[in-house]
Motif scaffolding. Structure first.
Motif, PDB file in Angstrom:
ATOM      1  N   PHE A 173     -13.295  -4.285  -3.457  1.00 60.17           N
ATOM      2  CA  PHE A 173     -13.355  -4.611  -2.027  1.00 60.17           C
ATOM      3  C   PHE A 173     -11.966  -4.969  -1.501  1.00 60.17           C
ATOM      4  O   PHE A 173     -11.555  -4.523  -0.427  1.00 60.17           O
ATOM      5  N   ALA A 174     -11.240  -5.761  -2.280  1.00 65.06           N
ATOM      6  CA  ALA A 174      -9.893  -6.156  -1.868  1.00 65.06           C
ATOM      7  C   ALA A 174      -8.964  -4.944  -1.815  1.00 65.06           C
ATOM      8  O   ALA A 174      -8.167  -4.795  -0.882  1.00 65.06           O
ATOM      9  N   ALA A 175      -9.077  -4.076  -2.816  1.00 64.63           N
ATOM     10  CA  ALA A 175      -8.160  -2.939  -2.911  1.00 64.63           C
ATOM     11  C   ALA A 175      -8.433  -1.859  -1.875  1.00 64.63           C
ATOM     12  O   ALA A 175      -7.506  -1.194  -1.402  1.00 64.63           O
ATOM     13  N   ARG A 176      -9.695  -1.692  -1.491  1.00 62.21           N
ATOM     14  CA  ARG A 176     -10.056  -0.626  -0.569  1.00 62.21           C
ATOM     15  C   ARG A 176     -10.156  -1.071   0.885  1.00 62.21           C
ATOM     16  O   ARG A 176      -9.979  -0.256   1.787  1.00 62.21           O
ATOM     17  N   ILE A 177     -10.428  -2.383   1.126  1.00 60.86           N
ATOM     18  CA  ILE A 177     -10.668  -2.841   2.497  1.00 60.86           C
ATOM     19  C   ILE A 177      -9.796  -4.028   2.890  1.00 60.86           C
ATOM     20  O   ILE A 177      -9.053  -3.978   3.866  1.00 60.86           O
ATOM     21  N   VAL A 178      -9.857  -5.108   2.116  1.00 56.04           N
ATOM     22  CA  VAL A 178      -9.199  -6.345   2.538  1.00 56.04           C
ATOM     23  C   VAL A 178      -7.685  -6.208   2.587  1.00 56.04           C
ATOM     24  O   VAL A 178      -7.055  -6.494   3.611  1.00 56.04           O
ATOM     25  N   ASP A 179      -7.079  -5.790   1.494  1.00 58.17           N
ATOM     26  CA  ASP A 179      -5.614  -5.683   1.462  1.00 58.17           C
ATOM     27  C   ASP A 179      -5.067  -4.654   2.457  1.00 58.17           C
ATOM     28  O   ASP A 179      -4.062  -4.922   3.127  1.00 58.17           O
ATOM     29  N   PRO A 180      -5.688  -3.485   2.594  1.00 53.45           N
ATOM     30  CA  PRO A 180      -5.179  -2.536   3.589  1.00 53.45           C
ATOM     31  C   PRO A 180      -5.239  -3.080   5.018  1.00 53.45           C
ATOM     32  O   PRO A 180      -4.331  -2.845   5.815  1.00 53.45           O
ATOM     33  N   LEU A 182      -5.717  -6.528   6.014  1.00 56.95           N
ATOM     34  CA  LEU A 182      -5.042  -7.810   6.206  1.00 56.95           C
ATOM     35  C   LEU A 182      -3.560  -7.760   5.886  1.00 56.95           C
ATOM     36  O   LEU A 182      -2.761  -8.433   6.540  1.00 56.95           O
ATOM     37  N   ASN A 183      -3.198  -6.982   4.878  1.00 50.72           N
ATOM     38  CA  ASN A 183      -1.816  -7.003   4.400  1.00 50.72           C
ATOM     39  C   ASN A 183      -1.071  -5.686   4.575  1.00 50.72           C
ATOM     40  O   ASN A 183       0.088  -5.573   4.166  1.00 50.72           O
ATOM     41  N   GLY A 184      -1.733  -4.699   5.151  1.00 49.65           N
ATOM     42  CA  GLY A 184      -1.067  -3.429   5.408  1.00 49.65           C
ATOM     43  C   GLY A 184      -0.742  -2.625   4.171  1.00 49.65           C
ATOM     44  O   GLY A 184       0.111  -1.729   4.197  1.00 49.65           O
ATOM     45  N   ARG A 185      -1.408  -2.918   3.075  1.00 47.87           N
ATOM     46  CA  ARG A 185      -1.145  -2.179   1.840  1.00 47.87           C
ATOM     47  C   ARG A 185      -1.961  -0.886   1.813  1.00 47.87           C
ATOM     48  O   ARG A 185      -3.050  -0.816   2.388  1.00 47.87           O
ATOM     49  N   PRO A 186      -1.486   0.140   1.133  1.00 46.78           N
ATOM     50  CA  PRO A 186      -2.264   1.389   1.032  1.00 46.78           C
ATOM     51  C   PRO A 186      -3.497   1.168   0.167  1.00 46.78           C
ATOM     52  O   PRO A 186      -3.507   0.316  -0.726  1.00 46.78           O
ATOM     53  N   MET A 270     -16.030  -5.555   9.763  1.00 50.02           N
ATOM     54  CA  MET A 270     -14.972  -6.104   8.926  1.00 50.02           C
ATOM     55  C   MET A 270     -13.710  -6.142   9.770  1.00 50.02           C
ATOM     56  O   MET A 270     -12.895  -5.219   9.711  1.00 50.02           O
ATOM     57  N   PRO A 271     -13.550  -7.143  10.675  1.00 44.54           N
ATOM     58  CA  PRO A 271     -12.361  -7.171  11.513  1.00 44.54           C
ATOM     59  C   PRO A 271     -11.169  -7.720  10.740  1.00 44.54           C
ATOM     60  O   PRO A 271     -11.322  -8.435   9.751  1.00 44.54           O
ATOM     61  N   CYS A 272     -10.016  -7.393  11.222  1.00 43.80           N
ATOM     62  CA  CYS A 272      -8.790  -7.883  10.615  1.00 43.80           C
ATOM     63  C   CYS A 272      -8.399  -9.233  11.204  1.00 43.80           C
ATOM     64  O   CYS A 272      -8.163  -9.305  12.402  1.00 43.80           O
ATOM     65  N   PRO A 273      -8.330 -10.306  10.410  1.00 43.19           N
ATOM     66  CA  PRO A 273      -7.917 -11.603  10.947  1.00 43.19           C
ATOM     67  C   PRO A 273      -6.482 -11.544  11.433  1.00 43.19           C
ATOM     68  O   PRO A 273      -5.715 -10.730  10.965  1.00 43.19           O
TER      69      PRO A 273
END
Length: 273
Positions: A173-180, A182-186, A270-273
C-alpha cells in the motif's frame, strides 16, 4: 469491529468534557486534545500563512483553543441538546452538528481578533461551519480536518499491520499509493514487490493491494465515524472530504500552491494530505 468503534461517539466525549465533575471533564479534555490537536494546529498555521500572520500567532492560538476545549464542548453540547429537543425528527437534526465546526469557529474568532488588532480587514466567516464551502476561510477548516482524518487513518492502518504481522499489506500500500501521493516517489513495480515480500506472483501482489485499500477505507470510516453522531452519515462525510480536497486543489491557495491529488479507492477516497 466496525460497529464497536461507533459505540462511544465523539459527541459522548464532548458531553463528558462539558461535565461538572472535574475528573470526568479533565479526562475527556485530554482525549479531545489528543484527537483535535493536529487539525487545530494545522488550521491555525494555514490561516497564519494565508493572512500573513507570524507563526508565533498560530502557536499561541492553537494552545489557546486547546485550553478552551471544555468551554467549547459545553457550548456545543448545549446547542446540540437544544436542537434535539426542538425537532428531533428534522433531517440532519442534532446529528448535523459537528464538534470540529465549533472548534473552527473559535479559531476563526481568534483570527478576526488578530486582524482587527492590526487594523486589517476581517473576513466574513459563518458560525459553526454552516457557511459557503467555497469561502477561502471555510475551506481551510475543511482541508485541515480532511488532512488530519487521512493521517490518523493511515497511522491506524500501519499500526494494525505491524501488530498483526502484515508488513506485506502495508508495504504494498505504501509503495503503490501512499509514497507516490504523499512523497512524490514513483510507484514500485509489482515484480519488485513480489521479491521484497516473498510473494508467489504479481497476481498475489495485486490482491494484497486490494486488501490494503479495503483496510484503509475501514480505518478512514472509523476515524471519521468517531467524530459523528450518526454512523449513517459517514459516506456523506467522505464524499464531502473528497470534494473539499478537489476544491482546494483547483483553487491552489496562494500560501500553499502544491496541488492536492486524489486517488479513488473502493467506497472512499485516498486524498493526499
Amino acid at each position: 469491529m466496525d460497529g464497536e468503534c461507533f459505540q462511544p461517539t465523539r459527541w459522548s466525549l464532548v458531553q463528558q468534557a462539558a461535565d461538572d465533575d472535574d475528573e470526568i471533564s479533565l479526562r475527556a479534555w485530554r482525549e479531545l486534545c489528543r484527537l483535535y490537536r493536529p487539525a487545530i494546529e494545522a488550521m491555525a498555521h494555514r490561516l497564519a500563512r494565508r493572512y500573513r500572520l507570524d507563526a508565533s500567532w498560530a502557536d499561541d492560538a492553537g494552545q489557546e483553543i486547546l485550553l478552551k476545549l471544555p468551554r467549547i464542548a459545553r457550548g456545543a453540547h448545549a446547542k446540540r441538546v437544544q436542537a434535539s429537543e426542538q425537532d428531533s425528527e428534522r433531517p440532519g437534526g442534532a446529528d448535523g452538528f459537528r464538534f470540529r465546526a465549533y472548534v473552527a469557529t473559535t479559531i476563526h474568532n481568534a483570527l478576526k481578533d488578530a486582524l482587527r488588532a492590526r487594523g486589517r480587514q476581517v473576513p466574513l466567516v459563518a458560525e459553526h461551519g454552516g457557511g459557503d464551502p467555497d469561502d477561502p476561510v471555510e475551506l481551510v477548516e475543511h482541508v485541515a480536518w480532511a488532512r488530519c482524518a487521512i493521517r490518523q487513518a493511515l497511522d491506524a492502518m500501519k499500526g494494525e499491520c505491524e501488530r498483526t504481522g502484515r508488513a506485506d499489506i502495508w508495504g504494498i500500500f505504501a509503495a503503490r499509493i501512499v509514497d507516490p501521493i504523499l512523497n512524490g516517489r514513483p510507484q514500485v513495480p509489482y515484480d519488485e514487490l513480489v521479491a521484497a515480500h516473498g510473494l508467489a506472483s504479481t497476481i498475489r501482489a495485486h490482491s494484497l493491494l486490494q486488501t490494503a485499500k479495503r483496510t484503509y477505507v475501514r480505518h478512514l470510516k472509523e476515524t471519521i465515524g468517531m467524530t459523528l453522531s450518526d454512523p449513517r452519515t459517514i459516506d456523506d462525510e467522505i464524499r464531502d472530504l473528497a470534494a473539499t480536497l478537489a476544491s482546494s486543489s483547483a483553487r491552489s491557495a496562494p500560501a500553499d500552491r502544491r496541488p492536492i491529488e486524489t486517488t479513488t479507492v473502493p467506497d472512499g477516497v485516498m486524498p493526499c494530505p
